[in-house]
Write a protein that holds these residues in place. Structure first.
Motif, short mmCIF file in Angstrom:
data_model
loop_
_atom_site.label_atom_id
_atom_site.label_comp_id
_atom_site.label_asym_id
_atom_site.label_seq_id
_atom_site.Cartn_x
_atom_site.Cartn_y
_atom_site.Cartn_z
N GLN A 73 0.83 -1.21 0.00
CA GLN A 73 0.00 0.00 0.00
C GLN A 73 0.86 1.25 0.00
O GLN A 73 0.48 2.27 -0.58
CB GLN A 73 -0.94 -0.02 1.21
CG GLN A 73 -2.09 -1.01 1.02
CD GLN A 73 -2.91 -1.20 2.28
OE1 GLN A 73 -2.35 -1.32 3.37
NE2 GLN A 73 -4.21 -1.22 2.14
N THR A 74 2.00 1.17 0.65
CA THR A 74 2.90 2.32 0.65
C THR A 74 3.39 2.59 -0.77
O THR A 74 3.41 3.73 -1.23
CB THR A 74 4.09 2.07 1.60
OG1 THR A 74 3.55 1.73 2.87
CG2 THR A 74 4.98 3.28 1.72
N ILE A 75 3.76 1.51 -1.46
CA ILE A 75 4.19 1.67 -2.86
C ILE A 75 3.05 2.24 -3.70
O ILE A 75 3.26 3.05 -4.59
CB ILE A 75 4.66 0.31 -3.42
CG1 ILE A 75 5.94 -0.12 -2.72
CG2 ILE A 75 4.88 0.40 -4.93
CD1 ILE A 75 6.39 -1.52 -3.08
N HIS A 124 0.88 4.24 -2.80
CA HIS A 124 0.49 5.57 -2.31
C HIS A 124 -0.93 5.59 -1.75
O HIS A 124 -1.71 6.50 -2.05
CB HIS A 124 0.62 6.63 -3.42
CG HIS A 124 2.04 6.87 -3.82
ND1 HIS A 124 2.74 7.98 -3.44
CD2 HIS A 124 2.90 6.12 -4.53
CE1 HIS A 124 3.98 7.91 -3.92
NE2 HIS A 124 4.09 6.79 -4.58
N HIS A 128 -2.45 4.79 -6.40
CA HIS A 128 -2.84 6.20 -6.39
C HIS A 128 -1.74 7.13 -6.89
O HIS A 128 -1.63 8.25 -6.44
CB HIS A 128 -3.25 6.60 -4.97
CG HIS A 128 -4.33 5.73 -4.41
ND1 HIS A 128 -5.66 5.99 -4.56
CD2 HIS A 128 -4.26 4.55 -3.73
CE1 HIS A 128 -6.37 5.03 -3.99
NE2 HIS A 128 -5.54 4.15 -3.48
N LYS A 143 9.51 1.09 -8.66
CA LYS A 143 9.96 0.47 -7.40
C LYS A 143 10.20 -1.03 -7.57
O LYS A 143 10.64 -1.69 -6.64
CB LYS A 143 8.92 0.71 -6.31
CG LYS A 143 8.74 2.20 -6.05
CD LYS A 143 8.39 2.50 -4.61
CE LYS A 143 8.58 3.98 -4.34
NZ LYS A 143 7.46 4.65 -3.78
#
Ligand code: SF4
Ligand code: SF4
Lengths: 409, 312
Positions: A401-403, A405, B223, B230
């Motif tokens: 989820q961090t990736i 955003h 989002h 990455k």
């Protein structure tokens, strides 16, 4: 008879080959494609008779399968996941034609999010269609179930199509030793299809799948399908006995493992039940009286057989590899309804959701489910349904989820 | 039960390795399960396959939680996390590597408590992905380590599994595999079938209650743009494009336009620069450069040379 290493996909293809099917309408989808590739290769090499046609979608493929079966030919086809759903309209339609054929579904989780690995939401989405459902746990069972399925489908008292289900990856891409029966023996068990009055051919005008306006007419046809589906429960054992007489392997409507003196058990469908057997062995080594019940038939739902198998059991951990949104585990729900209407002293049920999208179920998780179920029996407090999901898995999710955003907070 | 895992790169024949070893066990009378882990694989991407073998019916499925033997066909996989080569290994597990480096070096570097061995020199080629028979060789080494598979059975298994590739390929593979099988005689039986720990020895799974999170967070959406940056797909590369700036005419568009990964950017002086974190090594840029200013080199050598604990 030869015994060799086959993947679940190869075992499915062998089932179709030994059943000497006349027609295979096909459309590719992972993880099923190897089945139709294998059959296409055999037909191309002249090792397998019959006609192979690639269609432009699963919707057309199932239409073709039902239409061909209605002409009195023996038909095999295969799909998976989104493909099964894409053909859903025709699943209901061809079952209503009472056209008997066998469809192999290789389970794969449904979108969204899109994935490749298995759970049973695809096959269970078809549970009200009129197709019978056989769920397999080994590659051997995949081959054998195709043969059994044709006998059931073509049985006078049933005459409905059958879906045989195997789990993607865990069976489809896994090789195990499989006995391939001799064709002569298969012919004795499964003679050529005699379609009698379902035959539909040029020059003999008939109509099938007609329209009926008026609920009473409609109700008649639909309820007859339901009764035919239920008939499977009474013919299954004699067909399975016939199978055992020819091939030496006995299949019940349920597979029961270590249930004779059991006080607790796992109930689950499909190939993950293999893991439950291992957990049962280890728990028994540790002094537990525990077993496993695995329904092979999900449609018709073997309510009576399950009630009998669970008589005298104190607690049951029901493990659903599916999730009905807004309700929970489908097997749990159906088992609860079966037990509620039975007279027996029903066991306590604890509901678990596990193995969605191929998520593994570890040994320690089986042990913990057993402990929780025993604790529920001892205290009379039944825990809420639980998704098998660990702290570490949520941590991995947070990384993703961090990736992505995700807008925290 | 024997539990064996093969790690390699797409194209190295790890599925074939697991099938050869599986068939060999089966011919020796074992119950067997073998499978490749499929994903979004392609040539060069890390992949793995596994084999279970037992005298009893096998009541396990899916990936192996605790392997007895892990065979690695390309040692650069040990330098990255993604392939999970060491996953589930215990002090009793054995690691067998196709590597020019000393096993001791790997043992220290990986801080691995089990035994580490190296495959004997397979071919003169140093690049693992150029070793044509590495899959078969890994299977042969596995067969030797378990000590219950005869040379005759191994031969039969290789013939059975490679038959469709034709006689010549079967013969080449047999030669390499049997040579390695003979060279590794001293290792026969180093791997013993392991039994499962008792119920009391397993840790409690750390289950959580799944928290409700609203759709802004819990819908499967990304989002932001370009998050694929990455994902270091550079680790899939087996061949590395290298720009010779003396020959580059700074045409400034051809190589960067053709790169399907958008991994070539042009700096302010008009020179192209390759992003090795994401270049997959397809060498389209090399094909397209009108001035032949891009050459390929072997990734394996580059990786081990340049790796001083850094990421590739
Ligand atoms: S295509 Fe060749 S000449 Fe043109 S910028 Fe790229 S490397 Fe230089
Ligand atoms: S090798 Fe392929 S991916 Fe790498 S920079 Fe050249 S064109 Fe792009």
């Amino acid at each position: 008879m030869t015994r060799r290493l086959l993947t679940g996909n190869a075992a499915a293809a062998w089932g179709a080959r030994l059943a000497e099917v006349d027609y295979v309408p096909a459309f590719p989808i992972t993880p099923q494609t190897e089945i139709i590739e294998t059959i296409a290769h055999w037909m191309d090499q002249g090792e397998m008779a019959g006609r192979f046609t690639t269609l432009e979608s699963e919707h057309s493929m199932i239409t073709a399968a039902g239409s061909a079966a209605a002409t009195g030919t023996r038909v095999f086809t295969a799909t998976s996941s989104q493909g099964l759903l894409y053909g859903m309209e025709m699943l209901y339609t061809v079952a209503g034609w009472r056209a008997p054929f066998v469809l192999m579904n290789v389970s794969r989780g449904l979108s969204s999010p899109i994935t490749l690995e298995p759970d049973h939401n695809d096959i269970l989405a078809a549970r009200d269609s009129g197709f019978l459902q056989i769920h397999c746990a080994t590659c051997q069972e995949v081959l054998d179930s195709v043969l059994l399925a044709f006998r059931l489908a073509e049985d006078d008292s049933v005459r409905l199509p059958v879906i045989v289900n195997q789990d993607g990856f865990y069976l489809s891409y896994t090789r195990e030793p499989v006995e391939i029966p001799d064709i002569e023996e298969v012919r004795k068990f499964l003679p050529a299809f005699d379609p009698e009055n379902t035959q539909f051919r040029a020059g003999e005008p008939r109509s099938q799948g007609v329209a009926v306006l008026g609920g009473a007419f409609y109700s008649y046809f639909r309820y007859e399908m339901h009764l035919a589906c239920l008939n499977t429960l009474s013919v299954f054992d004699s067909i399975a006995q016939d199978f055992a007489d020819h091939f030496g392997r006995k299949y019940g409507i349920l597979e029961t493992y270590q249930m004779d003196d059991a006080e607790f058990c796992f109930v689950m469908a499909g190939s993950f039940a293999t893991k439950a057997k291992n957990a049962v062995d280890l728990l028994r080594d540790a002094g537990w009286k525990i077993g496993l019940v695995r329904p092979r038939l999900i449609r018709p739902f073997p309510a009576d057989a399950l009630c009998r198998a669970l008589t005298g059991i104190h607690g049951v951990a029901v493990i659903d590899q599916n999730l009905s949104m807004g309700k929970g585990g489908i097997l749990y729900t159906e088992l609860a309804s079966a037990l509620y209407s039975s007279n027996s002293n029903s066991p306590l049920l604890v509901s678990y959701i596990g193995g969605l999208g191929g998520r593994d179920i570890t040994r320690e998780e089986f042990f913990k489910m057993a402990r929780e179920t025993r604790h529920a029996v001892e205290t009379g407090k039944v825990p809420l349904p639980r998704l098998l999901y660990t702290e570490d898995e949520l941590r991995q999710m947070r990384k993703l989820q961090t990736i992505a955003h995700a807008p925290w907070g | 039960m024997y539990r064996i895992r093969f790690h390699g790169r797409g194209g190295q024949g790890m599925k074939t390795a697991s099938r050869i070893l599986g068939t060999a066990f089966f011919l020796e009378g074992f119950e067997v399960q073998d499978a490749q882990r499929y994903g979004a694989e392609r040539r060069g991407a890390p992949i793995f396959a596994y084999v279970r073998a037992s005298r009893e019916p096998i009541k396990e499925r899916g990936i192996i939680q605790r392997p007895d033997l892990v065979i690695v066909a390309d040692d650069t996989l040990l330098l990255i996390d993604a392939p999970g080569v060491l996953k589930g290994m215990t002090p009793q597990s054995v690691l067998l590597l196709n590597s020019e480096e000393e096993p001791k070096m790997w043992k220290d570097r990986l801080n691995f408590s089990g035994a580490v061995f190296a495959l004997p020199d397979v071919q003169d080629l140093k690049e693992p992905t150029e070793q044509l028979h590495i899959g078969t060789v890994c299977a042969a080494a596995g067969a030797r380590f378990v000590g219950v598979i005869s040379q005759k059975t191994l031969k039969q298994a290789i013939q059975d599994e490679l038959d469709i590739l034709g006689n010549q390929i079967v013969e080449e593979n047999l030669e390499q595999a049997l040579r390695v099988y003979d060279l590794m005689e001293a290792y026969a039986g180093k791997i013993k079938p392991s039994s499962e720990p008792a119920v009391a020895d397993y840790p409690d799974p750390a289950w959580i209650e799944m928290p409700y999170e609203d759709a802004r967070i819990s819908a499967p959406a990304i989002h932001a743009a370009a998050t694929s940056l990455k994902n270091p797909t550079g680790l899939w590369r087996t061949l590395r494009p290298v720009i010779d700036y003396d020959r580059c005419h700074r045409c400034s568009s051809i190589c960067s336009t053709f790169c399907p990964e958008n991994a070539i950017s042009v700096n302010e002086n008009g020179y192209p620069q390759i992003d090795y974190q994401h270049c997959k090594g397809c060498l389209l840029c090399m094909e397209q450069c009108p001035h032949h200013a891009i050459e390929s080199s072997l990734e394996h050598t580059k990786t081990l040379e340049s790796d001083k604990g850094d990421e590739i």
